[in-house]
Structures are given as C-alpha cells and as structure tokens.
Scaffold this motif. Structure first.
Motif, PDB file in Angstrom:
ATOM      1  N   TRP A  74      45.814  65.510  19.551  1.00  0.00           N
ATOM      2  CA  TRP A  74      46.828  66.270  18.810  1.00  0.00           C
ATOM      3  C   TRP A  74      48.173  65.812  19.350  1.00  0.00           C
ATOM      4  O   TRP A  74      48.615  66.230  20.414  1.00  0.00           O
ATOM      5  N   ASP A  75      48.802  64.880  18.625  1.00  0.00           N
ATOM      6  CA  ASP A  75      50.018  64.226  19.106  1.00  0.00           C
ATOM      7  C   ASP A  75      51.120  64.387  18.067  1.00  0.00           C
ATOM      8  O   ASP A  75      51.090  63.747  17.009  1.00  0.00           O
ATOM      9  N   ILE A  76      52.087  65.243  18.365  1.00  0.00           N
ATOM     10  CA  ILE A  76      53.228  65.444  17.468  1.00  0.00           C
ATOM     11  C   ILE A  76      54.524  65.027  18.154  1.00  0.00           C
ATOM     12  O   ILE A  76      55.609  65.465  17.773  1.00  0.00           O
ATOM     13  N   SER A  77      54.392  64.155  19.170  1.00  0.00           N
ATOM     14  CA  SER A  77      55.566  63.720  19.927  1.00  0.00           C
ATOM     15  C   SER A  77      56.469  62.806  19.113  1.00  0.00           C
ATOM     16  O   SER A  77      57.680  62.756  19.340  1.00  0.00           O
ATOM     17  N   ASN A  78      55.887  62.064  18.163  1.00  0.00           N
ATOM     18  CA  ASN A  78      56.663  61.173  17.299  1.00  0.00           C
ATOM     19  C   ASN A  78      56.767  61.801  15.915  1.00  0.00           C
ATOM     20  O   ASN A  78      55.782  61.826  15.171  1.00  0.00           O
ATOM     21  N   PRO A  79      57.930  62.318  15.535  1.00  0.00           N
ATOM     22  CA  PRO A  79      58.042  63.000  14.238  1.00  0.00           C
ATOM     23  C   PRO A  79      57.794  62.090  13.040  1.00  0.00           C
ATOM     24  O   PRO A  79      57.545  62.574  11.933  1.00  0.00           O
ATOM     25  N   GLU A  80      57.843  60.769  13.254  1.00  0.00           N
ATOM     26  CA  GLU A  80      57.597  59.836  12.156  1.00  0.00           C
ATOM     27  C   GLU A  80      56.115  59.523  11.979  1.00  0.00           C
ATOM     28  O   GLU A  80      55.718  58.909  10.991  1.00  0.00           O
ATOM     29  N   ASN A  81      55.289  59.911  12.947  1.00  0.00           N
ATOM     30  CA  ASN A  81      53.853  59.635  12.845  1.00  0.00           C
ATOM     31  C   ASN A  81      53.096  60.636  13.711  1.00  0.00           C
ATOM     32  O   ASN A  81      52.738  60.355  14.850  1.00  0.00           O
ATOM     33  N   GLN A  82      52.862  61.819  13.166  1.00  0.00           N
ATOM     34  CA  GLN A  82      52.124  62.855  13.873  1.00  0.00           C
ATOM     35  C   GLN A  82      50.630  62.673  13.594  1.00  0.00           C
ATOM     36  O   GLN A  82      50.242  62.289  12.488  1.00  0.00           O
ATOM     37  N   ILE A  83      49.788  62.967  14.598  1.00  0.00           N
ATOM     38  CA  ILE A  83      48.377  62.595  14.499  1.00  0.00           C
ATOM     39  C   ILE A  83      47.479  63.731  14.981  1.00  0.00           C
ATOM     40  O   ILE A  83      47.732  64.351  16.013  1.00  0.00           O
ATOM     41  N   LEU A  84      46.405  63.953  14.230  1.00  0.00           N
ATOM     42  CA  LEU A  84      45.334  64.856  14.639  1.00  0.00           C
ATOM     43  C   LEU A  84      44.003  64.133  14.479  1.00  0.00           C
ATOM     44  O   LEU A  84      43.750  63.514  13.443  1.00  0.00           O
ATOM     45  N   VAL A  85      43.140  64.226  15.508  1.00  0.00           N
ATOM     46  CA  VAL A  85      41.779  63.690  15.418  1.00  0.00           C
ATOM     47  C   VAL A  85      40.814  64.776  15.869  1.00  0.00           C
ATOM     48  O   VAL A  85      40.943  65.313  16.976  1.00  0.00           O
ATOM     49  N   THR A  86      39.851  65.119  15.006  1.00  0.00           N
ATOM     50  CA  THR A  86      38.828  66.101  15.362  1.00  0.00           C
ATOM     51  C   THR A  86      37.448  65.532  15.054  1.00  0.00           C
ATOM     52  O   THR A  86      37.300  64.629  14.223  1.00  0.00           O
ATOM     53  N   GLU A  87      36.439  66.078  15.720  1.00  0.00           N
ATOM     54  CA  GLU A  87      35.045  65.715  15.448  1.00  0.00           C
ATOM     55  C   GLU A  87      34.201  66.973  15.348  1.00  0.00           C
ATOM     56  O   GLU A  87      34.401  67.928  16.103  1.00  0.00           O
ATOM     57  N   ASN A  88      33.255  66.950  14.417  1.00  0.00           N
ATOM     58  CA  ASN A  88      32.321  68.061  14.279  1.00  0.00           C
ATOM     59  C   ASN A  88      30.928  67.506  14.000  1.00  0.00           C
ATOM     60  O   ASN A  88      30.742  66.730  13.062  1.00  0.00           O
ATOM     61  N   GLN A  89      29.956  67.901  14.828  1.00  0.00           N
ATOM     62  CA  GLN A  89      28.566  67.509  14.622  1.00  0.00           C
ATOM     63  C   GLN A  89      27.985  68.460  13.583  1.00  0.00           C
ATOM     64  O   GLN A  89      27.238  69.380  13.883  1.00  0.00           O
ATOM     65  N   GLY A  90      28.337  68.204  12.325  1.00  0.00           N
ATOM     66  CA  GLY A  90      27.992  69.135  11.263  1.00  0.00           C
ATOM     67  C   GLY A  90      26.520  69.164  10.910  1.00  0.00           C
ATOM     68  O   GLY A  90      26.005  70.185  10.441  1.00  0.00           O
ATOM     69  N   TYR A  91      25.837  68.039  11.104  1.00  0.00           N
ATOM     70  CA  TYR A  91      24.409  67.925  10.821  1.00  0.00           C
ATOM     71  C   TYR A  91      23.728  67.317  12.052  1.00  0.00           C
ATOM     72  O   TYR A  91      24.384  66.647  12.860  1.00  0.00           O
ATOM     73  N   PRO A  92      22.416  67.511  12.197  1.00  0.00           N
ATOM     74  CA  PRO A  92      21.745  67.011  13.403  1.00  0.00           C
ATOM     75  C   PRO A  92      21.973  65.529  13.676  1.00  0.00           C
ATOM     76  O   PRO A  92      22.126  65.126  14.829  1.00  0.00           O
TER      77      PRO A  92
END
Length: 266
Positions: free
Chosen positions: A96-114
């Motif tokens: 979760w990186d919002i340090s650069n207002p020109e390119n803010q980034i979120l990466v998440t992972e979810n093991q939704g299925y086995p």
C-alpha cells in the motif's frame, strides 16, 4: 483502514474528486459477503461501480434465494473461478504505497479457492485513471472471469474491442477496456443494484472470461479511464514472466503516451 481491509484512493476532498474504495480484508463472519477485491469508484459525484447491496435479509426459501443472489461473488467487481462464490475471504495486503501522488499502488492477495489465489494490483495513475491487474495463480483449471457491474444508465458494450463506455448526457463518463490471454472473451451478464430494502434497479454487468489451464497463471489488465468527450486509444501488455515474483510490471499506452507501471513488495 488497512486492518479493516478498506483502501481508499482519492485526488481531492471536494465533491468532484475521483475516489476509489477497495475492499480486501480479513474474515468477517456475519455482516460480510464473499466479495474480497471488489471496489466502488466515484468520479465527479457519480458512483460508476456501486455495490449490489443487500435487497432483502431473511425469510422463506424464495426470499433466501433473492438474498443469496445479491451476495454472490460474481455480482461484485472481482474474480471468480467457474462462476462460484469464493470460499475464503482473508485478503493480505502486500503493498500500500501512496507516497507518489502520480502513481499510487495497492497489491492484495486472497486465497479465494483451495487451488486458486487472486492477486489484485491497482495503480492510480496521474491522479486521473486506474489500471487493475488481476492474476489468477495456482493449480486450479477452469473458467476464470473478472466481473464489472456498472451504475444504471446507457452503456455501450463493444465485445470485439473488450471495451465498455458509459453514455451519460452530462459528459461525466468512463471507459473500461480489458487486455488478457488469447482465449479471453467479453460477455454481458445479469446485474441488479439495490439501494433500499426490497427495491432493485437493472444495470449493465460485463465479465471478461478466460480458460485457465492447471498450474498456469491467467492474468487480466483493465484500464478504467474517466472521459468528458472522445475516448482515448488504449493498449496494455503484461511484462511479468513469473507469477511467483514479488512484483507486477505493465506497459501501458494512452494516446501514444507510454507508462511503465511497476509494483514491487520485496
């Protein structure tokens, strides 16, 4: 609100701001739907991707069917395997990186299925538009789909170009365009939104489908671009060679302007 699993991108605090709210959080056993990875997007006061809502809470068998319809994973803005509900809602925030207002980034992972993990990377570029990269990782094989459910109103769906364009008369519109494997196809699907108990409105829903082979990663790139007039020319390609790498790389072109987007969570 990282501990609660809500991440908010914004370019201002006035009513005309662009604001995206992404839900990707820990388990919640009661007031929770199988929708990790979903989002809402507001542009100039319009919510272009409103949540489906609840519609109804409890009752007999027929009422329960209606309630279950609005809870489905596939009626939210996220990924499914063979159209089934995700079995686990326990997203991990990798970046979760919002340090650069020109390119803010979120990466998440979810093991939704086995045997399938959904990794979603969201880039907020130039405080203007969004690039969403969805990776379906694991041994599972079958139909992988990314679903998008829009606000009520006229939408132009171009299946050949994998593009959807809203057509509001006030000029506040968006383009949604996806890029993926050769097997990818775009389909319209049933979609409703409920803002009040026992009330529902019909809206446009689309899904981008691809056939995932066992032990291979299937990836989609979706560009969501606000427009006031003519839609831009968009192209994108995925540069990652290894789905297990701790990074996502995308090359994007908007009207021949090149963007090299890179998320790294090492």
């Amino acid at each position: 609100y990282e501990n609660a699993g809500f991440h908010i991108f914004r370019n201002g605090w006035k009513e005309d701001a662009t604001v995206m709210v992404v839900k990707a959080g820990p388990p919640a056993f009661w007031h929770n739907q199988p929708d990790n990875g979903t989002f809402e997007l507001f542009v100039k006061g319009r919510n272009f991707f409103p949540d489906a809502g609840s519609y109804v809470y409890a009752g007999d068998e027929e009422v329960q069917k209606e309630r279950d319809w609005f809870r489905q994973t596939r009626v939210h803005n996220t990924l499914t395997l063979d159209g089934k509900n995700i079995e686990e809602t326990n997203s991990k925030c990798l970046l979760w990186d919002i340090s650069n207002p020109e390119n803010q980034i979120l990466v998440t992972e979810n093991q939704g299925y086995p045997n399938l993990k959904h990794r979603r990377t969201v880039f907020f570029v130039d405080n203007t538009f969004f690039v969403i990269v969805d990776d379906a990782i694991g041994a599972a094989a079958g139909d992988v789909a990314i679903h998008y459910h829009l606000s009520e109103g006229r939408m132009n769906v171009d299946k050949k170009r994998f593009r959807l364009t809203s057509k509001y008369n006030d000029g506040n519109n968006i383009v949604v365009e996806a890029f993926g494997p050769k097997s990818m196809k775009m389909e319209e699907e049933e979609s409703w939104v409920s803002y009040a108990y026992r009330q529902k409105n019909k809206r446009t829903g689309v899904a981008y489908h691809a056939n995932k082979q066992s032990d291979s990663t299937t990836s989609f790139i979706t560009v969501i671009y606000p427009i006031t007039s003519k839609a831009p020319r968009i192209s994108a390609k995925y540069l990652n060679g290894d789905a297990n790498a701790s990074s996502v790389k995308v090359e994007l072109s908007i009207n021949n302007q090149i963007y090299n987007l890179h998320a790294n969570w090492n």
